[in-house]
Design a protein around this motif. Structure first.
Motif, short mmCIF file in Angstrom:
data_model
loop_
_atom_site.label_atom_id
_atom_site.label_comp_id
_atom_site.label_asym_id
_atom_site.label_seq_id
_atom_site.Cartn_x
_atom_site.Cartn_y
_atom_site.Cartn_z
N THR A 235 39.66 26.45 19.06
CA THR A 235 38.39 25.72 18.83
C THR A 235 38.40 24.38 19.57
OG1 THR A 235 39.35 25.06 16.73
CG2 THR A 235 37.66 26.71 16.63
N GLU A 236 39.55 23.75 19.56
CA GLU A 236 39.67 22.46 20.27
C GLU A 236 39.43 22.65 21.78
OE1 GLU A 236 43.44 19.97 20.31
OE2 GLU A 236 43.03 20.37 18.17
N ALA A 237 40.08 23.67 22.32
CA ALA A 237 39.98 23.90 23.77
C ALA A 237 38.57 24.33 24.18
CB ALA A 237 40.98 24.96 24.19
N LEU A 238 37.84 24.93 23.25
CA LEU A 238 36.49 25.42 23.60
C LEU A 238 35.45 24.30 23.58
CD1 LEU A 238 36.33 28.83 21.65
CD2 LEU A 238 36.68 28.49 24.09
N GLU A 239 35.85 23.15 23.10
CA GLU A 239 34.92 22.04 22.91
C GLU A 239 33.91 21.86 24.06
OE1 GLU A 239 34.48 20.75 20.08
OE2 GLU A 239 32.89 19.50 20.96
N PRO A 240 34.38 21.75 25.31
CA PRO A 240 33.38 21.47 26.37
C PRO A 240 32.48 22.65 26.74
CG PRO A 240 35.64 21.52 27.27
CD PRO A 240 35.75 21.82 25.82
N TYR A 241 32.82 23.86 26.29
CA TYR A 241 32.16 25.06 26.85
C TYR A 241 30.84 25.42 26.16
CZ TYR A 241 36.38 25.61 29.56
OH TYR A 241 37.41 25.38 30.44
N SER A 242 29.92 24.48 26.19
CA SER A 242 28.60 24.80 25.66
C SER A 242 27.93 25.79 26.61
CB SER A 242 27.75 23.53 25.57
OG SER A 242 27.53 23.06 26.88
N PRO A 243 26.94 26.55 26.12
CA PRO A 243 26.26 27.48 27.03
C PRO A 243 25.67 26.77 28.26
CG PRO A 243 25.67 27.95 24.76
CD PRO A 243 26.49 26.70 24.73
N GLU A 244 25.24 25.53 28.06
CA GLU A 244 24.65 24.80 29.20
C GLU A 244 25.73 24.43 30.22
OE1 GLU A 244 24.26 24.02 25.97
OE2 GLU A 244 22.28 24.98 25.80
N TYR A 245 26.90 24.03 29.70
CA TYR A 245 28.02 23.70 30.59
C TYR A 245 28.42 24.95 31.39
CZ TYR A 245 32.86 22.34 31.79
OH TYR A 245 34.04 22.08 32.45
N ALA A 246 28.48 26.08 30.68
CA ALA A 246 28.85 27.33 31.35
C ALA A 246 27.77 27.74 32.35
CB ALA A 246 29.07 28.43 30.32
N GLU A 247 26.52 27.46 32.02
CA GLU A 247 25.43 27.81 32.96
C GLU A 247 25.62 27.08 34.28
OE1 GLU A 247 21.39 27.39 31.51
OE2 GLU A 247 20.61 27.27 33.55
N ASN A 248 26.03 25.82 34.17
CA ASN A 248 26.27 25.03 35.38
C ASN A 248 27.30 25.67 36.30
OD1 ASN A 248 25.09 22.76 36.22
ND2 ASN A 248 25.95 21.50 34.55
N ILE A 249 28.32 26.23 35.67
CA ILE A 249 29.41 26.81 36.48
C ILE A 249 29.07 28.24 36.92
CG2 ILE A 249 31.84 27.56 36.39
CD1 ILE A 249 32.25 25.34 34.27
N THR A 250 28.54 28.99 35.98
CA THR A 250 28.38 30.44 36.26
C THR A 250 27.03 30.80 36.85
OG1 THR A 250 27.44 30.86 34.07
CG2 THR A 250 29.84 31.00 34.27
N LYS A 251 26.03 29.91 36.64
CA LYS A 251 24.63 30.16 37.03
C LYS A 251 23.98 31.25 36.16
CE LYS A 251 25.16 27.08 40.11
NZ LYS A 251 25.22 25.78 39.46
N VAL A 252 24.61 31.57 35.05
CA VAL A 252 23.97 32.49 34.09
C VAL A 252 23.16 31.63 33.11
CG1 VAL A 252 24.36 34.15 32.22
CG2 VAL A 252 25.84 34.17 34.24
N PRO A 253 21.87 31.91 32.94
CA PRO A 253 21.07 31.09 32.03
C PRO A 253 21.69 31.01 30.64
CG PRO A 253 19.68 32.62 33.26
CD PRO A 253 21.10 32.98 33.57
#
Ligand code: SF4
Length: 890
Positions: free
Chosen positions: A467-485
């Protein structure tokens, strides 16, 4: 369920609600003739030959589609029934061409057999003229629909089992025929030439092309397909010591009796004129034929010389996941006992090692434990980094069947593959950003409280670190990297987590990066969070590229592990094998496949024994591999063909193919399938295990095996899960003796619990260099897998897919004014190759795709060697490239 009792031919028998009269009759040992019925297909009552009579009502009914009703009094062969059946057969024959004496189907025609059984002649009704319209442009199937009896077996198989949907009825009335959508020739349709329709056709309407020259075969041998890790059962038809046909083994074979184009038509390589038939030894720079005795004397002498001069660790063995279990077991024993080194690895390192490394940490068990029939029961399936419709077609069929029955599919892939048509959600991420996406899915699941709390609290460890390590991985953060909405990420997380039983299927698209192990861990995190790890219908499948990828692991073809996945540093495990083999075993883990090449380049590995692998074609960094092999003092290659690597060898040893020997393969499910000898070894070739035994003899360290059964007996004794495997084909048991993929029990989790492994997204391949705007993805195609050593020598597969190509998306093709067939140069920082362009609508902008199975377009030249630090898998899935046109104006 209340039994339903009826009277069948004067005898009281019971079935259950929903059962047909035909099923109950068969269960009760009463024969009813059918033509359109098959137990794998939905009954449709098309031929009506299965008619029976109900004495109570006087009704005649098709027994295959009539359910049982209490009190029925059924007669299956009353004079009235028999007369009607005869009339039906006469009607069928009246619209059938009068060509039986010359029809290639011959005695195997079921219509002819039924007519013969009933004593029906050909001329009792006025004939309806039929003109043969044979279509045979494609390399595999000949269609003569004038012989079709409209049983719809081909249509149902295509729609229900293969779920390709290529075939359907066309037109109505007298003109009705089963054909492709739009009545196109097969080669212009979506047909994948799996051969199922041909195997099922009861008449000569659908025939394997060229069958006329083969006619009835004397001998049919049950064995296992040698291509991918699905391990489909196949019948080899033999005539005059030649394979003339391969057909699916109909019955309860686990793969719904289906094959793909490789399994049905890919065996032709066995009789290729390119087969090596005699040992070759290099003399004065030329390869010359010699005797086995001479060749093995040279090999044994050089092995002993180099071992004595430089030590056992100056020698390495590179095996193949295409070898049988018995051959792999023997080869690793040869390395450890005869040479005295743990430098033994195989092609699995290129695509399977990330699974071993990842799952060992997460689950304490190195391989995914999941079965095809269980996968099909999942209500949600996530497919990531894989196109099973190409790489593992039996798994592809199962996924499509599951979706057809109502399962939901989440597809995670940059390309629009065939499965995208079946997907509820297709997350088209940027290549190699999987970890960011998977972490975001895990974060949503935790945040929205969708996790299986009971499983997580009782059966897992390390949840707080996750849970600690997942902290930054909001869907929006992931969208930035992956380009998946981000909405799609949230939707996928919810869909996966809310499933009763959710499965994950993954492939080389995540394992062949430097971050492959972390991706596998991220997938395991998802599976554990939702309690799907080990749940029936849930779990994970890592697709296995080769026929014995899993078996090779079990047999100890690994530099760090003995048979049964026991660490070479484990004193107890080593002691067990030292006692069994009567030898002191090396204690330090050896070199992995690519490390062997690197150390050869540095001059530390002096001698390499390559069995069934072609590293020049299959390993990344082609130039480095060539240079490394050139520095060796001694290179021996054992193979079917003179591969690129074999061309550099001092000695080449010809081996028998899968059809020329006995043994077993273990498929991705852990099912141990037998392979059986169908023909004599071609030329002077020999099975690998025989060669290894003779070589051990010549090196004065003889093994005690006099026949294959001795090796099998030792494997049964030495490797948990393989006890008694010679007696039957059966499910694999895990190393701790678990017999089912049931809810995880303490014994299945070797440590007693699963362990979350927090992983961080990192850019997995070199940062985009200036001037290289495209990402090139590599992979396989349906006809060809691996290095194409076998499938490219199967003339029919070669005709279907003759040469390599560069797939370019429509947008990029337009931008660069490229057309199909245009020649382009593909340039990376490591090298350049040339290929013709093939324009595709499956690729997003900036992404190219190229199959890696054509040695004449060596795509691995474009890769530098760079390893996943955990699994030592070389990255070979994607790299940055630019393309240049090769016009006439150049
Ligand atoms: Fe062979 Fe794999 Fe095709 Fe089955 S799915 S027939 S094992 S290549």
């Amino acid at each position: 369920m209340q039994p339903i009792t009826i009277t069948l031919d004067g005898r009281e028998v019971s079935g259950y609600a929903g059962m047909s009269i035909l099923d109950l009759a068969r269960e009760s040992g009463v024969h009813i003739t059918t033509l359109c019925h098959d137990e794998h297909l939905s009954p449709i009552g098309a031929c009506r030959l299965c008619i029976v009579e109900d004495e109570k009502t006087g009704a005649l009914m098709a027994s295959c589609v009539t359910p049982l009703a209490p009190g029925m009094i059924i007669k299956t062969s009353s004079p009235r029934v028999v007369a009607h059946r005869k009339t039906l057969v006469q009607l069928m024959l009246s619209s059938h061409p009068d060509s039986c004496p010359v029809c290639d189907k011959g005695n195997r025609c079921q219509l002819r057999q039924v007519a013969g059984e009933m004593g029906v002649s050909l001329t009792e009704f006025q004939r309806i003229p039929q003109s043969a319209a044979i279509q045979e442009v494609n390399p595999f199937i000949e269609r003569d629909l004038s012989k079709c009896i409209l049983c719809a077996k081909c249509i149902r198989a295509c729609q229900e089992l293969v779920v390709e949907g290529v075939l359907d009825y066309f037109q109505r009335g007298f003109k009705t025929k089963p054909t492709t959508v739009g009545n196109l020739p097969l080669e212009n349709s979506e047909c994948t030439f799996c051969g199922t329709c041909v195997a099922l056709c009861p008449t000569g309407a659908l025939m394997e092309k060229g069958w006329a020259n083969r006619r009835t075969t004397g001998n049919i041998v049950e064995t296992t397909c040698p291509y991918c890790g699905c391990g489909c059962s196949v019948n080899l038809h033999v005539k005059s010591d030649r394979l003339v046909q391969a057909t699916p083994r109909w019955g309860d074979t686990g793969n719904y009796s289906l094959l793909c184009v490789r399994g049905s038509y890919g065996y032709d390589f066995i009789h290729s004129p390119d087969r090596l038939t005699r040992p070759l030894v290099r003399m004065n720079g030329n390869m010359e034929e010699t005797s086995w005795d001479e060749a093995l004397k040279v090999v044994a002498a050089e092995f002993l010389r180099i071992k004595n001069e430089y030590g056992p660790d100056s020698i390495a063995i590179l095996g193949s996941a295409r070898c049988t279990n018995e051959e792999s077991y023997l080869l690793q024993r040869f390395a450890r006992c005869v040479i005295g080194t743990n430098n033994v690895d195989d092609g699995n390192r290129l695509y399977n090692a990330a699974t071993l490394a990842g799952l060992s940490v997460s689950l304490g068990f190195p391989l995914s434990s999941h079965f095809l029939d269980v996968l099909e029961k999942s209500d949600v399936i996530m497919v990531i980094g894989a196109d099973p419709t190409c790489s593992a077609p039996s798994v592809g069929y199962a996924i499509k069947r599951a979706v057809k029955k109502g399962s939901r599919l989440i597809l995670i892939d940059p390309r629009r593959t065939k499965l995208s048509l079946f997907a509820d959600l297709h997350l088209q991420l940027r290549p190699a950003t999987d970890i960011a996406l998977l972490n975001a899915l895990a974060k949503v699941i935790i945040q929205e409280n969708l996790l299986d709390k009971e499983f997580v609290s009782r059966r897992t460890d390390n949840f707080s670190s996750l849970t600690e390590a997942l902290e930054p991985y909001s869907p929006e953060y992931a969208e930035n990297i992956t380009k998946v909405p981000s909405e799609q990420i949230v939707a996928a997380a919810r869909l996966y987590a809310k499933a009763r039983q959710a499965s994950i299927v993954y492939g080389n698209g995540i394992t062949q990066y430097c971050t492959g192990t972390d991706s596998v861990k991220a997938l395991a995190n998802l599976s554990m969070l939702t309690g799907n790890t080990g749940r029936k219908g849930g779990g994970m499948i890592g697709l296995q590229k080769e026929c014995n990828s899993r078996g090779a692991v079990d047999m100890g073809m690994l530099p760090g592990f003995l048979p049964g996945f026991r660490n070479v540093t484990d004193i107890k495990a080593r002691g067990k094998f030292e006692a069994l083999w009567g030898a002191n075993l090396p204690t330090r883990p050896g070199l992995t496949a690519v490390e062997i090449i690197e150390q050869a380049k540095l001059g530390k590995i002096k001698c390499l024994y390559v069995v069934g692998e072609d590293p020049i074609v299959s390993f990344p960094g082609t130039r480095v591999v060539r240079d490394a092999l050139a520095t060796l003092q001694f290179l021996v290659v054992q193979d079917l063909f003179l591969t690129e690597t074999a061309k550099m060898a001092a000695v080449v040893l010809p081996v028998a193919s899968f059809a020329e020997k006995d043994g077993s393969y273990t498929n991705f499910e852990g099912k141990i399938n037998k392979i059986r000898q169908a023909i004599k070894p071609v030329g002077d070739s020999r099975p690998d295990w025989e060669i290894t035994c003779t070589l051990a003899d010549k090196m004065n360290t003889p093994f005690s095996y006099s026949r294959l059964d001795d090796i099998i007996g030792e494997i049964e004794e030495a490797i948990p899960g393989y006890e008694g495997y010679s007696d039957s084909t059966r499910r694999y048991q895990s190393y701790e003796g678990v017999t089912d993929a049931g809810r995880l029990q303490g014994v299945q989790l070797l440590r007693g619990f699963a362990c979350f492994s927090p992983v961080k997204y990192q850019v997995p391949f070199k940062v985009k260099p200036k001037g290289y705007p495209f990402i090139l993805l590599t992979g396989s195609s349906l006809p060809h897998t691996g290095t194409g050593t076998r499938s490219l020598r199967a003339p029919r597969l070669r005709k279907l897919s003759p040469s390599g190509f560069l797939q370019v998306g429509e947008a990029d093709a337009k931008k660069f004014a490229l057309q199909n067939g245009d020649k382009v140069k593909i340039i990376s920082r490591a090298g350049e190759i040339m290929a013709p362009v093939s324009i595709s609508n499956s690729l997003p902008k900036g992404i190219l795709f190229m199959p890696s199975t054509f040695p004449e377009i060596p795509v691995n030249t474009l890769f530098e060697i760079s390893l996943d630090p955990q699994s030592k898998t070389p990255a070979s899935k994607a790299c940055y490239v630019r393309i240049e046109r090769m016009d006439a104006h150049e």
